[in-house]
Design a protein around this motif. Structure first.
Motif, PDB file in Angstrom:
ATOM      1  N   ILE A   2       0.782  -1.120   0.105  1.00 47.20           N
ATOM      2  CA  ILE A   2      -0.148   0.001   0.013  1.00 47.20           C
ATOM      3  C   ILE A   2       0.986   1.359   0.014  1.00 47.20           C
ATOM      4  O   ILE A   2       1.930   1.383   0.786  1.00 47.20           O
ATOM      5  N   ILE A   3       0.779   2.084  -0.799  1.00 49.90           N
ATOM      6  CA  ILE A   3       1.588   3.440  -0.992  1.00 49.90           C
ATOM      7  C   ILE A   3       0.381   4.490  -0.666  1.00 49.90           C
ATOM      8  O   ILE A   3      -0.369   4.536  -1.626  1.00 49.90           O
ATOM      9  N   ARG A   4       0.829   5.280   0.295  1.00 54.93           N
ATOM     10  CA  ARG A   4      -0.291   6.401   0.548  1.00 54.93           C
ATOM     11  C   ARG A   4       0.334   7.704   0.193  1.00 54.93           C
ATOM     12  O   ARG A   4       1.623   7.903  -0.049  1.00 54.93           O
ATOM     13  N   GLU A   5      -0.531   8.466  -0.169  1.00 56.28           N
ATOM     14  CA  GLU A   5       0.145  10.155  -0.456  1.00 56.28           C
ATOM     15  C   GLU A   5       0.820  10.541   0.664  1.00 56.28           C
ATOM     16  O   GLU A   5       0.437  10.361   1.933  1.00 56.28           O
ATOM     17  N   ARG A   6       1.720  11.247   0.608  1.00 57.36           N
ATOM     18  CA  ARG A   6       2.426  11.689   1.523  1.00 57.36           C
ATOM     19  C   ARG A   6       2.010  13.391   1.915  1.00 57.36           C
ATOM     20  O   ARG A   6       2.242  14.178   1.310  1.00 57.36           O
TER      21      ARG A   6
END
Length: 100
Positions: A2-6
């Motif tokens: 899972i890659i989330r917005e920083r």
């Protein structure tokens, strides 16, 4: 994965999820209110203004630095003595095991 917005730093400053701000909000509000009252009423209630120069803060800082310096060296001396004694104990135990 899972890659989330920083999020940006400014947005992180106002995130309340996982924060302790909701637990200390009344203490913070009370402190801010008292600080504002003292600042606004300074010199108006008793007609006396006390000037604060950097000298008292420098003296307190110097005393604190000396105190912490002595505490740090004492702590290091105790740590070094414990390390030395632990090393002696390990060497003594090792020589007993090896038949020395």
């Amino acid at each position: 994965m899972i890659i989330r917005e920083r999020p940006a730093a400014w947005r992180l400053f106002f995130v309340l999820r996982g924060s302790i701000l909701h637990r200390i909000k009344w203490e913070v509000a009370t402190t801010v209110t008292i600080s504002l009252l003292v600042t606004l009423l300074h010199g108006r209630v008793f007609e006396t203004k006390i000037t604060l120069t950097p000298i008292p803060f420098s003296l307190i800082g110097l005393a604190l630095a000396i105190f912490l310096g002595f505490r740090n060296s004492t702590t290091y001396d105790r740590w070094w003595e414990g390390r030395r004694l632990w090393g002696d104990l390990v060497i003594l135990k090792g020589s007993e095991i090896n038949g020395g």
